[in-house]
Design a protein around this motif. Structure first.
Motif, PDB file in Angstrom:
ATOM      1  N   ALA A 121       0.816  -1.214   0.000  1.00 26.68           N
ATOM      2  CA  ALA A 121       0.000   0.000   0.000  1.00 26.68           C
ATOM      3  C   ALA A 121       0.850   1.264   0.000  1.00 26.68           C
ATOM      4  O   ALA A 121       0.421   2.313  -0.503  1.00 26.68           O
ATOM      5  N   GLU A 122       2.060   1.167   0.548  1.00 24.77           N
ATOM      6  CA  GLU A 122       2.943   2.328   0.626  1.00 24.77           C
ATOM      7  C   GLU A 122       3.885   2.434  -0.570  1.00 24.77           C
ATOM      8  O   GLU A 122       4.699   3.352  -0.641  1.00 24.77           O
ATOM      9  N   SER A 123       3.779   1.502  -1.495  1.00 25.35           N
ATOM     10  CA  SER A 123       4.711   1.427  -2.623  1.00 25.35           C
ATOM     11  C   SER A 123       3.991   1.675  -3.940  1.00 25.35           C
ATOM     12  O   SER A 123       2.772   1.488  -4.057  1.00 25.35           O
ATOM     13  N   GLU A 124       4.766   2.073  -4.939  1.00 24.44           N
ATOM     14  CA  GLU A 124       4.241   2.142  -6.302  1.00 24.44           C
ATOM     15  C   GLU A 124       4.230   0.754  -6.945  1.00 24.44           C
ATOM     16  O   GLU A 124       3.657   0.567  -8.015  1.00 24.44           O
ATOM     17  N   GLY A 125       4.859  -0.202  -6.278  1.00 23.36           N
ATOM     18  CA  GLY A 125       4.913  -1.563  -6.792  1.00 23.36           C
ATOM     19  C   GLY A 125       3.684  -2.371  -6.414  1.00 23.36           C
ATOM     20  O   GLY A 125       2.941  -2.030  -5.491  1.00 23.36           O
ATOM     21  N   THR A 126       3.482  -3.470  -7.126  1.00 23.34           N
ATOM     22  CA  THR A 126       2.368  -4.386  -6.890  1.00 23.34           C
ATOM     23  C   THR A 126       2.917  -5.771  -6.579  1.00 23.34           C
ATOM     24  O   THR A 126       3.940  -6.174  -7.129  1.00 23.34           O
ATOM     25  N   VAL A 127       2.230  -6.487  -5.690  1.00 21.69           N
ATOM     26  CA  VAL A 127       2.639  -7.847  -5.324  1.00 21.69           C
ATOM     27  C   VAL A 127       1.666  -8.845  -5.937  1.00 21.69           C
ATOM     28  O   VAL A 127       0.448  -8.698  -5.812  1.00 21.69           O
ATOM     29  N   ARG A 128       2.209  -9.873  -6.583  1.00 20.61           N
ATOM     30  CA  ARG A 128       1.398 -10.973  -7.096  1.00 20.61           C
ATOM     31  C   ARG A 128       2.019 -12.289  -6.630  1.00 20.61           C
ATOM     32  O   ARG A 128       3.234 -12.380  -6.464  1.00 20.61           O
ATOM     33  N   PHE A 129       1.158 -13.307  -6.442  1.00 21.73           N
ATOM     34  CA  PHE A 129       1.663 -14.557  -5.859  1.00 21.73           C
ATOM     35  C   PHE A 129       0.873 -15.772  -6.328  1.00 21.73           C
ATOM     36  O   PHE A 129       0.667 -16.732  -5.587  1.00 21.73           O
ATOM     37  N   GLY A 130       0.462 -15.767  -7.581  1.00 24.92           N
ATOM     38  CA  GLY A 130      -0.311 -16.886  -8.111  1.00 24.92           C
ATOM     39  C   GLY A 130       0.417 -18.215  -8.061  1.00 24.92           C
ATOM     40  O   GLY A 130      -0.211 -19.274  -7.939  1.00 24.92           O
ATOM     41  N   ALA A 131       1.750 -18.177  -8.124  1.00 22.62           N
ATOM     42  CA  ALA A 131       2.535 -19.413  -8.134  1.00 22.62           C
ATOM     43  C   ALA A 131       2.592 -20.097  -6.779  1.00 22.62           C
ATOM     44  O   ALA A 131       3.029 -21.249  -6.688  1.00 22.62           O
ATOM     45  N   THR A 132       2.148 -19.423  -5.716  1.00 21.60           N
ATOM     46  CA  THR A 132       2.271 -20.008  -4.380  1.00 21.60           C
ATOM     47  C   THR A 132       1.225 -21.074  -4.091  1.00 21.60           C
ATOM     48  O   THR A 132       1.374 -21.842  -3.137  1.00 21.60           O
ATOM     49  N   VAL A 133       0.168 -21.128  -4.886  1.00 20.59           N
ATOM     50  CA  VAL A 133      -0.908 -22.106  -4.667  1.00 20.59           C
ATOM     51  C   VAL A 133      -1.174 -22.863  -5.959  1.00 20.59           C
ATOM     52  O   VAL A 133      -1.697 -22.307  -6.923  1.00 20.59           O
ATOM     53  N   GLY A 134      -0.762 -24.124  -5.988  1.00 25.18           N
ATOM     54  CA  GLY A 134      -1.084 -24.958  -7.140  1.00 25.18           C
ATOM     55  C   GLY A 134      -0.162 -24.819  -8.326  1.00 25.18           C
ATOM     56  O   GLY A 134      -0.492 -25.306  -9.411  1.00 25.18           O
ATOM     57  N   GLY A 135       0.994 -24.182  -8.152  1.00 21.26           N
ATOM     58  CA  GLY A 135       1.944 -24.095  -9.255  1.00 21.26           C
ATOM     59  C   GLY A 135       1.325 -23.514 -10.505  1.00 21.26           C
ATOM     60  O   GLY A 135       0.846 -22.376 -10.519  1.00 21.26           O
ATOM     61  N   ALA A 136       1.297 -24.295 -11.578  1.00 19.90           N
ATOM     62  CA  ALA A 136       0.792 -23.813 -12.862  1.00 19.90           C
ATOM     63  C   ALA A 136      -0.723 -23.668 -12.897  1.00 19.90           C
ATOM     64  O   ALA A 136      -1.265 -23.038 -13.812  1.00 19.90           O
ATOM     65  N   LEU A 137      -1.420 -24.236 -11.920  1.00 20.41           N
ATOM     66  CA  LEU A 137      -2.882 -24.179 -11.942  1.00 20.41           C
ATOM     67  C   LEU A 137      -3.365 -22.767 -11.604  1.00 20.41           C
ATOM     68  O   LEU A 137      -2.910 -22.167 -10.632  1.00 20.41           O
ATOM     69  N   PRO A 138      -4.306 -22.235 -12.353  1.00 23.22           N
ATOM     70  CA  PRO A 138      -4.762 -20.849 -12.147  1.00 23.22           C
ATOM     71  C   PRO A 138      -5.798 -20.732 -11.028  1.00 23.22           C
ATOM     72  O   PRO A 138      -6.920 -20.257 -11.238  1.00 23.22           O
ATOM     73  N   ILE A 139      -5.413 -21.133  -9.838  1.00 16.99           N
ATOM     74  CA  ILE A 139      -6.366 -21.147  -8.723  1.00 16.99           C
ATOM     75  C   ILE A 139      -6.614 -19.732  -8.203  1.00 16.99           C
ATOM     76  O   ILE A 139      -7.753 -19.260  -8.148  1.00 16.99           O
TER      77      ILE A 139
END
Length: 316
Positions: A121-139
Motif C-alpha cells: 500500500a505504501e509502494s508504487e509496486g504491486t505484489v502478485r503470488f499466483g505461483a504459491t498455490v497450485g503451481g501452474a494451476l490458475p487457482i
C-alpha cells in the motif's frame, strides 16, 4: 519486463531459462552465495551451466542484485515459517524501491499477509503470488477473476507428493513407508518429506487462499489451520475405502473462515481424487456453481510458468 530473480532452485532456474520465451529480460540473478548482474540481460545458458558445475551463479555479492536495473523482483527462495525471512526482507526492499514483486515463496503470503499488504500500500509496486498455490494451476487468478467475495469455499488436493503416495497405496495395496521410499527414489518426494506428508505445505496454501478470500478482514497464518498428515494411514485403510467405492486423499478445505487439512474419504473416481502427482481443486462461487481445476501443481517449469503469468499481468 526486466526481472531480478532471487533463488536458484528448480523454480528460480526455470524462470531464468524461460523468461526470454515470454519476452522478458533477466538483469539480475542470485542464489544464497553469489549473484550475476547485467543491465543488458544475463546469459541464461551460461549462468545455469555455471550453477550446475560450480554451485554458484556468478561472482558478485547477492546483495548487488538490489542495485540492478529491474522492474519485477521474482522471489523464489525457499519457503520459511514464522517471520518468513529472508524472503520477506527481499520483498520489503523491492517495494521500498517501488518495484513490483512476484512470489513463488509461500512464506511472506502465508505468515505475514497483513505486513505484505501494508508494504504494498505504501509502494508504487504491486505484489502478485499466483505461483504459491497450485503451481501452474490458475487457482488464485480464478478467484481473482470471479471475485473473492463471491467464493464461498475452496477444497481439494494441493500437494503432489502426498497425492502420489496415497494414489499408489490405493492402486497397489502397499503401505505408507514402502511407497514413500519409492517416491523418494523417483524424485517425487524430498529427502526430508515432512512438510509434504504432515500437511504443512497444503496448509500454507490453504492459508494463502483464506487470506485472499478474507480480503483483509481477517489475517490467517499457519497457526490458524487445523492440520493432520497422512503418516498414520495404512494400506488396509485404503482397501476398506475402496470396498465402498471411495478412496482417501489429503484434502484442504477453506470455508466459513476456517482452514482444515487432513485425510478425507472421497469418491474413488471423483473430482478431487486425482492420480499421481496431480492436484485437483474445486471452487464454489456465486453464479458459477462449482469450478474444477486439475493438473500439475508443482515442478520447476510448471511453477515458473505461473510466475511468468503474473509478470505478464503486471506488464498488462
Amino acid at each position: 519486463m526486466r526481472l531480478c530473480v532471487l533463488g536458484a532452485g528448480a523454480v528460480g532456474s526455470a524462470v531464468v531459462e524461460l523468461a526470454a520465451e515470454h519476452g522478458h529480460v533477466v538483469t539480475a540473478f542470485a542464489d544464497s552465495e553469489s549473484a550475476v548482474v547485467d543491465a543488458d540481460g544475463i546469459d541464461a545458458d551460461a549462468v545455469l551451466s555455471k550453477k550446475r558445475e560450480e554451485g554458484v551463479v556468478g561472482d558478485a555479492d547477492p546483495e548487488s542484485v538490489f542495485d540492478a536495473d529491474y522492474d519485477v523482483l521474482v522471489e523464489a527462495t525457499p519457503t520459511t515459517l514464522g517471520d518468513a525471512e529472508p524472503g520477506f526482507s527481499h520483498v520489503e526492499r523491492a517495494l521500498a524501491d517501488d518495484r513490483h514483486v512476484v512470489l513463488a515463496n509461500k512464506g511472506p503470503v502465508a505468515e505475514r499477509y497483513a505486513d505484505l499488504r501494508a508494504l504494498e500500500a505504501e509502494s508504487e509496486g504491486t505484489v502478485r503470488f499466483g505461483a504459491t498455490v497450485g503451481g501452474a494451476l490458475p487457482i488464485l487468478s480464478t478467484i481473482e477473476d470471479v471475485g473473492s467475495s463471491r467464493v464461498s469455499a475452496v477444497y481439494g488436493v494441493l500437494n503432489g507428493t502426498a497425492n502420489f503416495v496415497l494414489s499408489r497405496m490405493a492402486a497397489e495395496g502397499l503401505d505408507y513407508e514402502h511407497v514413500l521410499a519409492e517416491a523418494q527414489d523417483l524424485g517425487v518426494a524430498e529427502a526430508d518429506p515432512t512438510f509434504d506428508v504432515d500437511g504443512t505445505d497444503t496448509a500454507l496454501k490453504g492459508v494463502i487462499v483464506a487470506n485472499v478470500l478474507s480480503d483483509g478482514e481477517t489475517e490467517y497464518t499457519l497457526d490458524d489451520a487445523d492440520v493432520e498428515g497422512i503418516q498414520e494411514l495404512s494400506g488396509s485403510m485404503l482397501d476398506l475405502a475402496a470396498e465402498d467405492g471411495q478412496t482417501i486423499r489429503l484434502i484442504v478445505e477453506v470455508a466459513d473462515g476456517a482452514v482444515r487439512v487432513g485425510p478425507r474419504l472421497v469418491p474413488e473416481n471423483g473430482a478431487v481424487a486425482p492420480s499421481g502427482t496431480e492436484n485437483a481443486v474445486q471452487i464454489e462461487a456465486d453464479y458459477c456453481g462449482r469450478l474444477g481445476i486439475t493438473g500439475q501443481g508443482a515442478g520447476g517449469p510448471e511453477t515458473a510458468s505461473a510466475v511468468l503469468t503474473d509478470v505478464k499481468r503486471l506488464a498488462d
